[in-house]
Scaffold this active site. Structure first.
Site, PDB file in Angstrom:
ATOM      1  N   ASP A   1      36.246  42.810  34.651  1.00  0.00           N
ATOM      2  CA  ASP A   1      37.556  42.942  33.983  1.00  0.00           C
ATOM      3  C   ASP A   1      37.569  42.693  32.470  1.00  0.00           C
ATOM      4  O   ASP A   1      38.508  42.065  31.959  1.00  0.00           O
ATOM      5  CB  ASP A   1      38.580  42.013  34.655  1.00  0.00           C
ATOM      6  CG  ASP A   1      38.876  42.404  36.094  1.00  0.00           C
ATOM      7  OD1 ASP A   1      38.184  43.285  36.630  1.00  0.00           O
ATOM      8  OD2 ASP A   1      39.802  41.821  36.696  1.00  0.00           O
TER       9      ASP A   1
ATOM     10  N   CYS B   1      39.486  36.464  38.840  1.00  0.00           N
ATOM     11  CA  CYS B   1      38.679  37.578  39.345  1.00  0.00           C
ATOM     12  C   CYS B   1      37.182  37.281  39.382  1.00  0.00           C
ATOM     13  O   CYS B   1      36.488  37.758  40.273  1.00  0.00           O
ATOM     14  CB  CYS B   1      38.994  38.848  38.569  1.00  0.00           C
ATOM     15  SG  CYS B   1      40.639  39.465  39.021  1.00  0.00           S
TER      16      CYS B   1
ATOM     17  N   LYS C   1      40.296  48.232  40.830  1.00  0.00           N
ATOM     18  CA  LYS C   1      40.889  47.423  41.906  1.00  0.00           C
ATOM     19  C   LYS C   1      42.362  47.168  41.615  1.00  0.00           C
ATOM     20  O   LYS C   1      42.800  47.301  40.471  1.00  0.00           O
ATOM     21  CB  LYS C   1      40.133  46.110  42.069  1.00  0.00           C
ATOM     22  CG  LYS C   1      40.160  45.237  40.842  1.00  0.00           C
ATOM     23  CD  LYS C   1      39.308  44.003  41.046  1.00  0.00           C
ATOM     24  CE  LYS C   1      39.201  43.204  39.766  1.00  0.00           C
ATOM     25  NZ  LYS C   1      40.484  42.722  39.226  1.00  0.00           N
TER      26      LYS C   1
HETATM   27  C1  VGL Z   1      43.173  38.816  36.768  1.00  0.00           C
HETATM   28  C2  VGL Z   1      45.248  37.832  36.805  1.00  0.00           C
HETATM   29  C3  VGL Z   1      45.823  39.012  37.223  1.00  0.00           C
HETATM   30  C4  VGL Z   1      41.702  38.706  36.476  1.00  0.00           C
HETATM   31  C5  VGL Z   1      43.736  40.009  37.192  1.00  0.00           C
HETATM   32  O1  VGL Z   1      41.072  39.721  36.158  1.00  0.00           O
HETATM   33  O2  VGL Z   1      41.157  37.576  36.566  1.00  0.00           O
HETATM   34  N1  VGL Z   1      43.942  37.736  36.580  1.00  0.00           N
HETATM   35  N2  VGL Z   1      45.066  40.087  37.399  1.00  0.00           N
END
Ligand code: VGL
Ligand code: ZN
Length: 195
Positions: A15, A141, A102
């Site tokens: 991410d 994540c 995702k």
């Molecule tokens: C994430 C909060 C919401 C992450 C993704 O990538 O850790 N955190 N969506």
């Protein structure tokens, strides 16, 4: 802890998107600071012809994790928006690179790169036994991706110098790291890599 990268290894970069960087919709403090280090890891895998997997949050604009749609987060990483793009300086191998999206349907969230994706099958069909995991956020994540990998029978190496957390509650990232290590992940830094 000395680690030699071998042909049953893969790298998972979690991410590293603009919305998770300072100035983004859901910023991870200093999230951008790990880009150079992640690039070093990416280059090491790329040079050996080993696969690199980039996960990304890829939400529809009415996603369940968003405030106003039942969730707690500000809207972030909406499909095809600038905020959903990877950090501009992140190294992208031309070959043997996979992008894993995702959280793509409105009613399901996914903190793990394995949840609702083809990541497991792509790893297994390549004979991958061990994954190296870095990126953001340590306490969401990254944590869930590492725990997911361990649950699926992969060995997991956590890149301690290539992760950053959000720490909604102070100490969340520290606790997440402790939990990952307790569950069997091994923490490494770039200096641990040999050969
Ligand atoms: C994430 C909060 C919401 C992450 C993704 O990538 O850790 N955190 N969506
Ligand atoms: Zn999200």
């Amino acid at each position: 802890m000395k680690v030699r990268i071998g042909d049953q290894d893969a790298l998972i970069v979690v991410d590293m998107q603009k919305d998770f960087m300072p100035g983004g919709a859901l910023p991870v403090p200093d999230g951008d600071k790990i880009v150079p280090r992640l690039n070093e890891y990416i280059e090491m895998f790329e040079k050996r012809g080993l696969p690199v997997f980039f996960t990304r949050d890829w939400h529809p604009e009415n996603h369940i994790s968003f405030k106003g749609h039942g969730g707690v987060w500000p809207p972030h990483c909406v499909q095809n928006t600038e905020g959903a793009m990877f950090h501009d300086d992140l190294r992208m191998p031309l070959d043997n690179k996979f992008i894993i999206s995702k959280g793509t349907s409105p009613d399901f969230d996914a903190y793990s790169g394995f949840q609702g994706t083809v990541l497991e099958s792509l790893l297994k069909e390549r004979g991958v036994k061990r994954v190296f995991v870095g990126g953001v956020a340590t306490d969401y994540c990254v944590k869930n991706t590492v725990l997911g990998a361990l649950n699926l029978g992969f060995e997991a190496l956590l890149l301690l110098d290539g992760i950053k957390g959000v720490d909604v509650r102070p100490g969340d990232s520290e606790k997440a790291i402790e939990l990952m290590l307790e569950k069997g992940a091994v923490g490494i830094e770039i200096g641990d890599l040999t050969g």
